[in-house]
Design a protein around this motif. Structure first.
Motif, PDB file in Angstrom:
ATOM      1  N   PHE A 250       3.651  -4.640  11.926  1.00 11.80           N
ATOM      2  CA  PHE A 250       2.796  -5.131  13.005  1.00 11.80           C
ATOM      3  C   PHE A 250       2.825  -4.170  14.197  1.00 11.80           C
ATOM      4  O   PHE A 250       1.781  -3.811  14.746  1.00 11.80           O
ATOM      5  CB  PHE A 250       3.267  -6.516  13.467  1.00 11.80           C
ATOM      6  N   VAL A 251       4.015  -3.767  14.599  1.00 13.82           N
ATOM      7  CA  VAL A 251       4.159  -2.883  15.755  1.00 13.82           C
ATOM      8  C   VAL A 251       3.478  -1.541  15.506  1.00 13.82           C
ATOM      9  O   VAL A 251       2.806  -0.990  16.388  1.00 13.82           O
ATOM     10  CB  VAL A 251       5.652  -2.687  16.095  1.00 13.82           C
TER      11      VAL A 251
ATOM     12  N   ILE B 144       3.217  -2.058   4.800  1.00 18.75           N
ATOM     13  CA  ILE B 144       1.764  -2.242   4.806  1.00 18.75           C
ATOM     14  C   ILE B 144       1.161  -1.634   6.079  1.00 18.75           C
ATOM     15  O   ILE B 144       1.688  -1.821   7.174  1.00 18.75           O
ATOM     16  CB  ILE B 144       1.419  -3.739   4.723  1.00 18.75           C
ATOM     17  N   ASP B 145       0.049  -0.935   5.919  1.00 14.57           N
ATOM     18  CA  ASP B 145      -0.693  -0.396   7.055  1.00 14.57           C
ATOM     19  C   ASP B 145      -1.626  -1.494   7.569  1.00 14.57           C
ATOM     20  O   ASP B 145      -2.786  -1.585   7.170  1.00 14.57           O
ATOM     21  CB  ASP B 145      -1.486   0.840   6.623  1.00 14.57           C
ATOM     22  N   PHE B 146      -1.131  -2.353   8.444  1.00 11.86           N
ATOM     23  CA  PHE B 146      -1.916  -3.486   8.916  1.00 11.86           C
ATOM     24  C   PHE B 146      -3.122  -3.043   9.742  1.00 11.86           C
ATOM     25  O   PHE B 146      -4.135  -3.752   9.789  1.00 11.86           O
ATOM     26  CB  PHE B 146      -1.036  -4.442   9.738  1.00 11.86           C
TER      27      PHE B 146
ATOM     28  N   THR C 269      -1.067   0.182  -2.037  1.00 16.29           N
ATOM     29  CA  THR C 269      -0.634   1.069  -3.122  1.00 16.29           C
ATOM     30  C   THR C 269       0.731   1.702  -2.864  1.00 16.29           C
ATOM     31  O   THR C 269       1.173   2.559  -3.628  1.00 16.29           O
ATOM     32  CB  THR C 269      -1.669   2.180  -3.344  1.00 16.29           C
ATOM     33  N   GLY C 270       1.389   1.297  -1.789  1.00 16.30           N
ATOM     34  CA  GLY C 270       2.668   1.906  -1.440  1.00 16.30           C
ATOM     35  C   GLY C 270       3.851   1.263  -2.138  1.00 16.30           C
ATOM     36  O   GLY C 270       3.721   0.465  -3.068  1.00 16.30           O
TER      37      GLY C 270
END
Length: 372
Positions: free
Chosen positions: A48-49, A133-135, A238-239
């Motif tokens: 998130f940050v 995750i790349d939010f 995909t990570g």
């Protein structure tokens, strides 16, 4: 463009406590220690940050004292702020109730807060997956596709231990066309990762509507029931990812970090922050052996340790042997003890000369503050 200051992050720390009851009897899934220094919530919080989300709320059901202690003011995540930052709501349930997996119950408990908040989008996320995750990209995907709800998923085989705790997506491009609850397929599937983006306006509407109908499950009563009516989009992650679905999967996920390529994959996107403990660096006595280990600050090793994860403050005595084990904070392995394929919770003492040997498929678990 992702609207700055218009995204609220909501974290549900109890949603998968039943997966590892040994570790969650006294804590939430979110506060389960992992990887030598982290807690499970650190991966969600740090994501998130990294996405620029500085308004985060944690909605616990029960057993949240250790979680409060870990998060504190939020300064380690740069969330100790006068405006925004991080807040932990009072528990909305009681130990022994069945409300732990109900996101609707959790959301109902903070409905007034959501109604008056000025956020445009809300991210809902659980804490049972070690991932990065790349939010920011998830939110962009949501806005670009004019989605009502976006579901983060990953292509993978179902863990048999999660046969009663999974969702599977059927897709047409990125549009979700069908959602299966607790699928038992043995093939690679689009497996939901318990992270969703939704507009605050729609979320509030859903809470009002579903609570009045006595519906509780976000996945079944909202997603599955509305897949034909709403524009539900899928975002493929995909990570690196490791799900915690059992005590064995927890053990395996820790052991996996002993491989350099996994460390690289997990930490390459953004830093994972955690609570700082003011300890001295790891110390190795003359004649000690440490091979392929993760050791947190404050560890003191006099014996022989191989292929193990040692949390902060662990002490390994003279002539002690540790193999393929996870030793949580302040555990003491006294002189001459032998520990292999074991998970020790915090502040465990293994007495002189004792021998504990499990197997990689059935690791031995020793509860917090036990003396063996």
């Amino acid at each position: 463009m992702v609207p700055k200051g218009k995204v609220l992050g909501l974290i549900f720390p109890n949603m998968h406590d039943e997966a590892i009851p040994e570790l969650t009897r006294i804590r939430t899934m979110a506060s389960v220690p992992f990887g030598g220094r982290y807690r499970m919530i650190d991966f969600t919080l740090s994501g998130f940050v990294a996405a620029g989300i500085d308004n985060i709320s944690v909605v616990p059901r029960t057993s949240y004292v250790s979680l409060m202690d870990h998060i504190g003011s939020g300064k380690e995540w740069d969330l100790a702020r006068k405006r925004g930052g991080i807040k932990i709501f009072p528990p909305y349930g009681e130990a022994g109730t069945k409300s732990g997996k109900s996101k609707i119950s959790a959301l109902e408990s903070i409905l007034k807060y959501l109604e008056t908040a000025s956020y445009e989008y809300v991210i809902l996320s659980d804490c049972d997956i070690v991932c990065a995750i790349d939010f920011y990209d998830v939110i962009k995907h949501h806005i670009k596709n004019d989605a009502d709800i976006t579901v983060v998923y990953r292509k993978e085989l179902h863990d048999p231990a999660a046969k009663s705790d999974n969702i599977t997506l059927e897709l047409d491009g990125s549009r979700v066309t069908e959602i299966l609850i607790n699928d038992v397929s043995n093939e690679e599937v689009n497996s939901g990762m318990w992270s969703y983006v939704i507009s605050k306006k729609l979320l509030v509407k859903i809470i009002h509507s579903y609570v009045s109908k006595g519906l509780k499950s976000f996945e079944q009563d909202v997603l599955q029931a509305s897949v034909k009516m709403l524009n539900i989009q899928g975002y493929e992650y995909t990570g690196y990812a490791k799900r915690i679905t059992s005590i064995k999967s927890y053990f395996d996920a820790n052991m996996a970090l002993l491989k350099k390529e996994n460390i690289s994959d997990l930490f390459k996107k953004y830093p994972i922050y955690t609570k700082v403990r003011d300890d001295a660096p790891v110390r190795y006595a003359i004649g000690s052996i440490g091979k392929n280990i993760i050791a947190g600050d404050g560890c003191f090793i006099e014996g022989d340790v191989c292929s193990s994860v040692l949390f902060r403050g662990v002490k390994i005595g003279k002539d002690a042997v540790v193999r393929n084990s996870v030793l949580m904070q302040d555990t003491v392995i006294e002189d001459g003890a032998w520990v292999e394929n074991v998970i020790c919770d915090k502040s465990v003492v293994i007495s002189k000369g004792q021998k504990l040997i499990g197997s990689s498929s059935h690791p031995v678990y020793i509860e917090k503050k036990a003396k063996v």
